[in-house]
Motif scaffolding. Sequence first.
Motif, mmCIF file in Angstrom:
data_model
loop_
_atom_site.group_PDB
_atom_site.id
_atom_site.type_symbol
_atom_site.label_atom_id
_atom_site.label_comp_id
_atom_site.label_asym_id
_atom_site.label_seq_id
_atom_site.Cartn_x
_atom_site.Cartn_y
_atom_site.Cartn_z
ATOM 1 N N PHE A 172 0.819 -1.215 0.000
ATOM 2 C CA PHE A 172 0.000 0.000 0.000
ATOM 3 C C PHE A 172 0.856 1.270 0.000
ATOM 4 O O PHE A 172 0.321 2.377 0.013
ATOM 5 N N ALA A 173 2.182 1.096 -0.003
ATOM 6 C CA ALA A 173 3.090 2.232 0.066
ATOM 7 C C ALA A 173 3.678 2.555 -1.303
ATOM 8 O O ALA A 173 3.598 1.755 -2.241
ATOM 9 N N ILE A 174 4.296 3.714 -1.393
ATOM 10 C CA ILE A 174 4.984 4.121 -2.614
ATOM 11 C C ILE A 174 6.442 3.712 -2.562
ATOM 12 O O ILE A 174 6.966 3.095 -3.476
ATOM 13 N N ASN A 175 7.118 4.070 -1.490
ATOM 14 C CA ASN A 175 8.546 3.774 -1.326
ATOM 15 C C ASN A 175 8.846 2.784 -0.214
ATOM 16 O O ASN A 175 9.788 2.006 -0.303
ATOM 17 N N VAL A 176 8.094 2.852 0.863
ATOM 18 C CA VAL A 176 8.432 2.115 2.087
ATOM 19 C C VAL A 176 8.426 0.610 1.850
ATOM 20 O O VAL A 176 7.532 0.063 1.198
ATOM 21 N N SER A 177 9.465 -0.042 2.386
ATOM 22 C CA SER A 177 9.554 -1.499 2.346
ATOM 23 C C SER A 177 9.998 -1.995 3.721
ATOM 24 O O SER A 177 10.599 -1.236 4.495
ATOM 25 N N PRO A 178 9.734 -3.248 4.053
ATOM 26 C CA PRO A 178 10.156 -3.768 5.365
ATOM 27 C C PRO A 178 11.654 -3.642 5.605
ATOM 28 O O PRO A 178 12.091 -3.471 6.741
ATOM 29 N N SER A 179 12.458 -3.687 4.557
ATOM 30 C CA SER A 179 13.910 -3.638 4.728
ATOM 31 C C SER A 179 14.401 -2.284 5.241
ATOM 32 O O SER A 179 15.481 -2.197 5.828
ATOM 33 N N MET A 180 13.622 -1.216 5.025
ATOM 34 C CA MET A 180 14.055 0.105 5.484
ATOM 35 C C MET A 180 13.548 0.421 6.888
ATOM 36 O O MET A 180 13.862 1.474 7.435
ATOM 37 N N VAL A 181 12.778 -0.483 7.469
ATOM 38 C CA VAL A 181 12.206 -0.250 8.789
ATOM 39 C C VAL A 181 12.862 -1.178 9.797
ATOM 40 O O VAL A 181 12.924 -2.384 9.599
ATOM 41 N N SER A 182 13.387 -0.620 10.859
ATOM 42 C CA SER A 182 13.973 -1.428 11.927
ATOM 43 C C SER A 182 13.550 -0.855 13.264
ATOM 44 O O SER A 182 13.270 0.341 13.379
ATOM 45 N N GLY A 183 13.503 -1.687 14.270
ATOM 46 C CA GLY A 183 13.102 -1.216 15.585
ATOM 47 C C GLY A 183 11.603 -1.220 15.757
ATOM 48 O O GLY A 183 10.846 -1.699 14.910
ATOM 49 N N SER A 184 11.152 -0.643 16.871
ATOM 50 C CA SER A 184 9.743 -0.705 17.252
ATOM 51 C C SER A 184 8.914 0.437 16.687
ATOM 52 O O SER A 184 7.715 0.507 16.926
ATOM 53 N N HIS A 185 9.543 1.367 15.960
ATOM 54 C CA HIS A 185 8.815 2.471 15.347
ATOM 55 C C HIS A 185 9.577 2.925 14.102
ATOM 56 O O HIS A 185 10.707 2.481 13.858
ATOM 57 N N ALA A 186 8.951 3.802 13.325
ATOM 58 C CA ALA A 186 9.586 4.300 12.106
ATOM 59 C C ALA A 186 9.630 5.822 12.107
ATOM 60 O O ALA A 186 9.502 6.457 11.067
#
Length: 297
Positions: free
Chosen positions: A130-144
Amino acid sequence: MTRSAADGPARICVTNAKGGTGKTTIAINVAGALNDRGRDVLFVDLDPQGNATEGLGLVDAYDAEPPTLFDALTGDPSLLSELVVEHEEMDVVPSSIDMLQAEHELTIADLIARVQTQNREIDPETLASFAINVSPSMVSGSHALDTLDRALSTISGYDYVIIDSPPFYGKLTDTGVFAAQHIIVPALTEATSERAIELLMDQMAAMERQTGVSVEMLGVVANRVETTAEDETMLEWFNMAFPERPVWEVRKRVALQRAFSAGRSVFAADENCDMAAVFEEIAAEFDRTFGYTEVTA
């Protein structure tokens, strides 16, 4: 304390979710005052409406083709260095029309972070679809909420980073506050400001609980002050609500708006403005707070 290059730039977010407080004018003139003291300033326009970008005479940058600040916040943080635009008083990371999608994108990123850390039976890739750029690989930790923080960490050479936040609560504002961890609050001397500041403090407390950071309130800028009973009452309330923080008073002046329309702060304007002294006081207080001990201007 004397600040060194190893400490990195001091970061300050100018924020108030109540619209019409003159937040952007305050942010530009604080940055201009710091520049006037010889400080190297990076100004980040985090507001999707791009008022600061326009107010610094950079309207064309708002309509620029990608990559933009949106891509640095939601994709590759290292892109930020490519986005810096020179201005006579400061360097600027302009906002762009793409930033209108940032709140949606950062909300998805934060949901992905929660899914990845709380082991819920949801595929993060499903959310990313549902995102344009965001992917799971760019997200780490308990928040973004660290996307601007990571982007700013790729840039050096500045004494201060001034962040002009959006005039609404949400992930984008939280991202700016998280990156700065120091805020100043512009507010009008009218009764509605009391509730707005209380809501802002609640929002900051919620963000602190979510992320574990501590946000320091540096002061209130009472803006467009006039000589009415309501103004005096609100000034008393500001001082009572923040007894250990300065409350700076900026009187209503047409010269401030003329400087904004000319794409600069009052320090680079063609006319003198007595309110420049207030911004000089704010800049001097910041230098004391952050350990800049020598005026180089």
